[in-house]
Motif scaffolding. Structure first.
Motif, PDB file in Angstrom:
ATOM      1  N   UNK A  36      24.680  35.763 -15.446  1.00 37.09           N
ATOM      2  CA  UNK A  36      25.736  35.209 -14.590  1.00 37.09           C
ATOM      3  C   UNK A  36      26.348  36.341 -13.775  1.00 37.09           C
ATOM      4  N   UNK A  37      26.578  36.071 -12.504  1.00 31.52           N
ATOM      5  CA  UNK A  37      27.216  37.037 -11.599  1.00 31.52           C
ATOM      6  C   UNK A  37      28.402  36.321 -10.967  1.00 31.52           C
ATOM      7  N   UNK A  38      29.597  36.709 -11.376  1.00 30.49           N
ATOM      8  CA  UNK A  38      30.779  35.939 -10.959  1.00 30.49           C
ATOM      9  C   UNK A  38      31.459  36.486  -9.707  1.00 30.49           C
ATOM     10  N   UNK A  39      30.632  36.797  -8.694  1.00 28.38           N
ATOM     11  CA  UNK A  39      31.165  37.046  -7.365  1.00 28.38           C
ATOM     12  C   UNK A  39      31.414  38.483  -6.969  1.00 28.38           C
ATOM     13  N   UNK A  40      31.677  38.652  -5.671  1.00 28.33           N
ATOM     14  CA  UNK A  40      31.896  39.942  -5.008  1.00 28.33           C
ATOM     15  C   UNK A  40      30.694  40.864  -5.184  1.00 28.33           C
ATOM     16  N   UNK A  41      29.640  40.507  -4.467  1.00 27.70           N
ATOM     17  CA  UNK A  41      28.411  41.288  -4.492  1.00 27.70           C
ATOM     18  C   UNK A  41      28.447  42.440  -3.494  1.00 27.70           C
ATOM     19  N   UNK A  42      29.234  42.312  -2.414  1.00 28.29           N
ATOM     20  CA  UNK A  42      29.253  43.350  -1.386  1.00 28.29           C
ATOM     21  C   UNK A  42      30.555  44.145  -1.435  1.00 28.29           C
ATOM     22  N   UNK A  43      30.522  45.328  -0.818  1.00 30.39           N
ATOM     23  CA  UNK A  43      31.625  46.294  -0.913  1.00 30.39           C
ATOM     24  C   UNK A  43      32.871  45.833  -0.170  1.00 30.39           C
ATOM     25  N   UNK A  44      33.988  46.460  -0.519  1.00 27.93           N
ATOM     26  CA  UNK A  44      35.236  46.256   0.199  1.00 27.93           C
ATOM     27  C   UNK A  44      35.139  46.858   1.616  1.00 27.93           C
TER      28      UNK A  44
END
Length: 494
Positions: free
Chosen positions: A123-131
């Protein structure tokens, strides 16, 4: 005490005749509650925040290449001026810290391969890319079009997900989007967009075949179609008669706006309608459900305290979402939802979603908030390896694996803690979590062993410095999800 035990047994669907002692997790025969039962292992990851701009000299190559070629580009030797150019980019975009570089991401994948060997799903619960993603891209590609930017974001997401799939071949990866995962800016997104259509195809490509169907492709097409509409989908879990409902609750966030920077409540309302329909169907069909999204419902205690909001004089606490519609929908299905997974804070946290009526026998929903891979807040990167009952879908235990440094370079990944050992509870379900919260509330100065363990585990690598400063106020947020209930708890201690 007997009344409490009886209520908990009813909540988790266990008969009184089963003779389970809820507070210890031991049945009459003295064996552990889940002893001898088949289990599945799962990997929980969140807030990866991959930084493809870590070596600005490689970004032109990345933009021109498909995601399948990114690994070779990112793994190649650094540009001679990498550090200087990245520091300048960070300053230009006023980024508060460093996200996940490729060396850190590669280190985390290797650690997952070792410590999460044998898992059956991710499970990957979001925010895959940088700020500050859009600012960095625009600084490096000032003449790029919105379509160029969308393509770069999509390739970053594809690279992250495909890297996990490559690490765990033939293992389904269930991923949600976070507030950063957008083709137009942080907390901005359009429903029914080309971006959601494209990303939906990426995220649903390896969803498993559900039980009792010979049409897995139709299931995947349905999931991709739903995702294109609003960033949500349903998929079968490798657990008996169980599904996961994945939502994009960015649409429900306080700061949400469309790509045109306008409010739009339609997407959030549609998602809640879908969620309620799915949960109602699951109850009728006696399915076990996991729910996953990025931003947790309820009170944000850290922001409430740091912004010095005087709740006892009528001020409102800071809330994570713009409404409690999602929490309201979920809280009435404690008999159906075995686990809810959120993230966003980058911390290792627990919550309970209590139903409006405290005597509701459907019971509360246990919430696990997964800590981050990204070290941007000063935390050490970490991921979670979970043990799940294969028949009931209950989260029995989990281990947090953390890096020894924030760069991934020569990092050693070791066990930070084990839930069952640290808290002496038989499972991560409503009853045991309620027991823990009761102990926390009775310990206003955080002196007991369980409180000390939570302080230490909350901020991976921080050794309890942050949370200790506002422990009583934080504890109030654990199971008081509404403004009024949180204010009552908060002001009772004044």
């Amino acid at each position: 005490m007997r009344g409490k035990v009886k209520l908990w047994l009813l909540r988790v669907g266990v008969s009184i005749a089963a003779c389970v002692v809820a507070l210890t997790g031991m049945p009459c025969d003295g064996l552990p509650l889940h002893a001898g039962k088949p289990t599945v292992q799962a990997l929980m990851v969140s807030d990866i925040h991959l930084e493809p701009f870590w070596d600005p000299g490689k970004t032109t190559q990345l933009a021109a290449a498909p995601a399948s070629e990114w690994k070779g580009i990112l793994a190649s030797p650094d540009s001679a001026d990498r550090a200087q150019k990245f520091s300048s980019l960070q300053d230009t975009c006023k980024t508060r810290g460093s996200d996940t570089s490729y060396p850190l991401f590669a280190s985390s994948l290797q650690a997952m391969r070792t410590d999460a060997a044998g898992i059956q799903f991710v499970t990957v619960s979001g925010d895959l890319i940088a700020h500050s993603f859009s600012c960095k891209y625009q600084t490096l590609f000032p003449k790029a079009s919105p379509a160029d930017y969308r393509a770069f974001v999509e390739k970053t997401i594809e690279f992250v997900v495909s890297s996990l799939r490559e690490t765990f071949p033939h293992v389904p990866v269930y991923a949600a989007l976070g507030n950063n995962d957008s083709d137009c800016g942080d907390y901005q997104l359009d429903a029914d967009s080309q971006f959601l259509d494209d990303v939906g195809k990426i995220l649903t490509a390896d969803l498993p075949e559900p039980e009792r169907t010979n049409l897995p492709e139709l299931e995947r097409k349905k999931a991709a179609h739903d995702f294109a509409d609003g960033g949500y989908y349903s998929a079968a879990l490798p657990i008996h008669h169980a599904r996961i409902l994945v939502l994009d609750d960015l649409f429900m966030a306080r700061k949400y706006a469309t790509c045109a920077n306008k409010p739009d409540p339609v997407a959030a309302a549609a998602q809640i309608t879908w969620l309620e329909k799915e949960l109602s169907h699951a109850r009728k069909d006696k399915e076990k459900i996991w729910v996953m999204a990025h931003i947790p419902p309820g009170v944000d205690p850290y922001s409430t305290i740091t912004k010095a909001k005087n709740l006892c004089e009528g001020k409102s606490p800071q809330m994570f979402l713009g409404s409690e519609a999602m929490a309201d929908a979920m809280a009435g299905y404690g008999d159906v939802i075995r686990l809810a997974i959120f993230a966003h804070t980058h911390m290792d946290e627990m919550r309970l979603l209590e139903p409006d009526q405290k005597n509701d026998l459907h019971g509360p929903v246990a919430v696990k908030m997964v800590p981050s891979i990204s070290p941007i807040d000063g935390n050490n990167p970490s991921f979670t390896v979970a043990k799940v009952d294969a028949e009931t879908g209950v989260l029995i235990d989990y281990r947090v694996i953390a890096a020894s440094n924030q760069t991934g370079v020569d990092a050693k990944w070791t066990e930070e803690y084990d839930y069952a050992k640290a808290y002496q509870e038989p499972s991560f379900t409503a009853g045991p979590v309620e027991n823990l919260f009761a102990e926390f509330k009775a310990d206003s100065s955080a002196q007991t062993e369980v409180s000390q363990n939570y302080l230490k585990d909350y901020f991976v690598g921080d050794a309890a410095r942050e949370l200790k400063l506002f422990w009583p106020q934080y504890v109030c947020a654990l199971d008081n999800r509404t403004e009024s209930s949180y204010r009552t708890c908060y002001c009772a201690g004044k």
